[in-house]
Write a protein that holds these residues in place. Structure first.
Motif, mmCIF file in Angstrom:
data_model
loop_
_atom_site.group_PDB
_atom_site.id
_atom_site.type_symbol
_atom_site.label_atom_id
_atom_site.label_comp_id
_atom_site.label_asym_id
_atom_site.label_seq_id
_atom_site.Cartn_x
_atom_site.Cartn_y
_atom_site.Cartn_z
ATOM 1 N N ASN B 2 -14.739 -22.209 -18.029
ATOM 2 C CA ASN B 2 -13.946 -22.941 -17.047
ATOM 3 C C ASN B 2 -14.532 -22.889 -15.641
ATOM 4 O OD1 ASN B 2 -12.104 -24.002 -18.790
ATOM 5 N ND2 ASN B 2 -10.749 -22.227 -18.666
ATOM 6 N N VAL B 5 -16.808 -25.713 -15.439
ATOM 7 C CA VAL B 5 -16.143 -27.018 -15.303
ATOM 8 C C VAL B 5 -15.809 -27.291 -13.833
ATOM 9 C CG1 VAL B 5 -14.086 -28.339 -15.919
ATOM 10 C CG2 VAL B 5 -15.191 -26.909 -17.637
ATOM 11 N N LYS B 8 -19.126 -27.719 -11.752
ATOM 12 C CA LYS B 8 -19.798 -29.000 -11.966
ATOM 13 C C LYS B 8 -19.113 -30.120 -11.176
ATOM 14 C CE LYS B 8 -19.688 -31.479 -15.867
ATOM 15 N NZ LYS B 8 -19.621 -31.650 -17.333
ATOM 16 N N ARG B 9 -17.769 -30.155 -11.241
ATOM 17 C CA ARG B 9 -17.042 -31.198 -10.530
ATOM 18 C C ARG B 9 -17.245 -31.079 -9.020
ATOM 19 N NH1 ARG B 9 -14.141 -33.533 -7.474
ATOM 20 N NH2 ARG B 9 -13.929 -31.654 -6.242
ATOM 21 N N SER B 12 -20.843 -32.012 -7.946
ATOM 22 C CA SER B 12 -21.080 -33.462 -7.985
ATOM 23 C C SER B 12 -20.290 -34.134 -6.866
ATOM 24 C CB SER B 12 -20.715 -34.038 -9.349
ATOM 25 O OG SER B 12 -19.322 -33.957 -9.547
ATOM 26 N N GLY B 13 -19.166 -33.513 -6.479
ATOM 27 C CA GLY B 13 -18.391 -34.028 -5.354
ATOM 28 C C GLY B 13 -19.190 -34.036 -4.063
ATOM 29 N N ALA B 16 -21.486 -37.006 -4.127
ATOM 30 C CA ALA B 16 -20.859 -38.323 -4.290
ATOM 31 C C ALA B 16 -20.587 -38.976 -2.944
ATOM 32 C CB ALA B 16 -19.556 -38.187 -5.075
#
Ligand SMILES: Nc1ncnc2c1ncn2[C@@H]1O[C@H](COP(=O)(O)OP(=O)(O)OP(=O)(O)O)[C@@H](O)[C@H]1O
Ligand SMILES: [Mg+2]
Lengths: 308, 243
Positions: B2, B5, B8-9, B12-13, B16
């Protein structure tokens, strides 16, 4: 199963939620009604483990929300108020993240994501940044993330706010179509929604439950319950006072070309009395029906005293 | 995992939005300016990166709060914190995942300064062991700054307040090792206490590492600093749940 006992939330001296107790079993679709600030969202935030209650206990499918938070949370799908999402992500990336956080991976994850996006008709925007989506699509992304893992408990804070009539219908159908094994809690300001989807309604005001029961029972509280409404071509003073003096009529209300006749409290056959009167006097009536009761009536009477 | 998880988000945020690229660009420009102009890189006629690394604590003082300010404040403000905290993720998964993403991001910015390292190797024969140690030390120090920033960001929904708080607290931790400050303090505090203050400073440990000695003590200092502040972050988040 959800059990809430003596749940309260205080902000300093302010009591946002006041001693709520209720129990929900699979198959229950509970509608939360209440004026702005009644404590609907606060209650949902406590049910989902985001806010700590000042006192009281919540158990979700046997797991206590405070001592066994993760187990309780894994049963829940939650759409917070305003459908927050990571705006810089695409719906696809966002849903993948939620799926992974829910422990899904590989083909399971992809299945769950494509199923949820199909249910909420998101296919056309899956690769567009969420910040560029319209309000209704954002709400749908929020709904998709809530139903993604096929949760036992679905908690939706104003799910149809900002949706077009078609999508409102879709969401209602989706909720009604859920299996009888699930529990749904929805808050809304759209009163018809409650009769359309819920089998239990709870009205909150000032943080406390002021009414709890089936939507039909709620309607019986309306002063229009059992009233007869007539649509007429022409309404004269005479006619109005004739209806007024009819046996069994308590009060007559006029609204455009309609007359609503309220029954005296224990009269149950008002409709037939009115009909025979009409035949007798040969009044031209274009429509006549018995009112089930009006929710906005009930809502106002129940909450007006307590709302700030 | 977890933590993975969340990491990674989060990472990438960063990429972005233009924020990441702007940040890296500013970091590289400032690192260059400090090294070549302010640090007299050429005039020193020495093949090492001392001028480059000695400016890092000062660079981090305002660049790290710029990364860390958004960690929690933004999520609280936009409401995504509610989403994140009602997913079946443990508090530690979330706190550590978000921190590691920020730390990796800082690491990426640091690695991108490699042209400066190439330059010094092109001009002379530096001790690359010392340079590697300095890089590791600088990254550890960035971690300490970020952990403090994480805690400050958890305190408020305003990114500006989070930035200022983080800048202030990290300044304390840097200044505590500054000879000038220590001299003043030495006048009216017992020597043992002065040593304690100095040993709490980022500067003391960073300087030790950038001399090329990566001692266990300095390593543990940064790691425990990070863990302590992340622990504080999780406590702050917990307190905020009470409303
Ligand atoms: N952090 C807070 N501090 C102080 N008061 C708060 C806080 N959060 C909520 N409240 C108050 O608690 C009350 C209940 O708010 P809540 O959001 O639960 O209402 P609601 O029923 O969801 O209303 P709405 O229909 O407008 O969404 C409100 O009066 C609100 O101002
Ligand atoms: Mg609300």
């Amino acid at each position: 199963m959800i059990e809430v006992s003596h749940l309260s939330k205080h902000y300093g001296d302010f009591v946002a939620v006041n001693d709520l107790s209720f129990r929900l079993v699979p198959g229950d679709i509970l509608g939360f009604l209440g004026p702005n600030g009644a404590g609907k969202s606060t209650t949902m935030k406590m049910l989902t483990g985001f806010l700590r209650p000042t006192s009281g206990d919540i158990s979700i499918w046997g797991s206590d929300v405070w001592t066994d938070t993760l187990a309780a949370q894994s049963h829940i799908g939650y759409l917070p108020e305003g459908a927050p999402a990571y705006e810089e992500m695409t719906p696809l990336g966002f849903l993948n993240f939620i799926a992974e956080a829910r422990g899904l991976s590989g083909p399971d994850r992809d299945d769950a994501v494509s199923k949820a996006s199909a249910t909420m008709s998101l296919e056309s925007v899956l690769n567009q940044k969420i910040e560029t989506l319209s309000k209704g699509f954002k709400r749908r992304v929020g709904m998709a993330q809530a139903i993604l893992h096929d949760p036992d408990v679905l908690i939706l804070d104003e799910p149809t706010d900002g949706l077009d009539p078609n999508q409102k219908h879709e969401v209602r159908e989706m909720i009604k179509g859920l299996s009888k094994e699930k529990i749904v809690i929805v808050s809304t300001h759209i009163l018809e929604e409650v009769t359309a989807v819920c089998n239990r309604v709870m009205v909150l005001a000032g943080g406390a439950i002021v009414s709890d029961g089936a939507p039909e029972d709620l309607l019986t509280l309306s002063r229009h319950h059992g009233a007869v409404t007539l649509e007429l071509i022409e309404i004269t003073e005479e006619l109005t006072s004739a209806f007024q003096s009819l046996d069994g009529v308590d009060e007559v209300e006029r609204e455009d070309n309609r007359l609503t006749l309220m029954p005296v409290s224990d009269v149950t056959d008002l409709f037939s009395r009115v009909m025979s009167f009409i035949r007798e006097k040969d009044v031209t009536v274009t429509a006549a029906f018995v009112e089930q009761g009006r929710l906005d009536d009930v809502f106002r009477t129940l909450t007006e005293g307590d709302a700030q | 995992m977890n933590i993975g998880v969340v990491l990674k988000r989060e990472l990438s945020g960063y990429f972005a939005t233009p924020v990441a690229y702007v940040f890296i660009f500013i970091f590289l420009v400032l690192a260059g300016v400090f090294t070549f102009y302010v640090g007299n890189f050429y005039e020193r006629q020495q093949a090492d990166l001392v001028p480059f690394f000695s400016f890092h604590p000062w660079l981090y003082l305002f660049l790290i709060p710029a990364i860390s300010m958004r960690l929690w404040s933004e999520e609280r403000k936009s409401g995504t914190l509610e989403l994140l905290m009602t997913l079946p993720l443990s508090r530690w998964d979330i706190v550590l995942g978000k921190f590691l993403a920020a730390w990796l991001f800082a690491g990426i910015a640091l690695v991108l300064t490699f042209p400066i390292w190439l330059t010094v190797n092109f001009l002379g024969h530096p001790d690359n062991g010392v340079i590697l140690a300095s890089y590791i030390g600088s990254w550890l120090m960035a971690g300490g700054f970020l952990a403090i920033g994480s805690c400050m960001s958890a305190l408020t929904r305003s990114q500006v307040v989070a930035f200022v708080l983080c800048g202030f607290v990290t300044l304390m931790f840097v200044m505590a090792g500054f000879p000038l400050v220590l001299d003043i303090v030495r006048g009216w505090l017992p020597l043992s206490l002065v040593d304690v203050i100095a040993s709490l400073s980022f500067l003391t440990h960073f300087n030790a590492i950038s001399r090329g000695v990566l001692s266990l003590q300095d390593f543990l200092y940064f790691i425990s600093m990070i863990l302590a502040w992340l622990f504080a972050t999780s406590i702050v988040l917990d307190l905020k749940k009470g409303g």
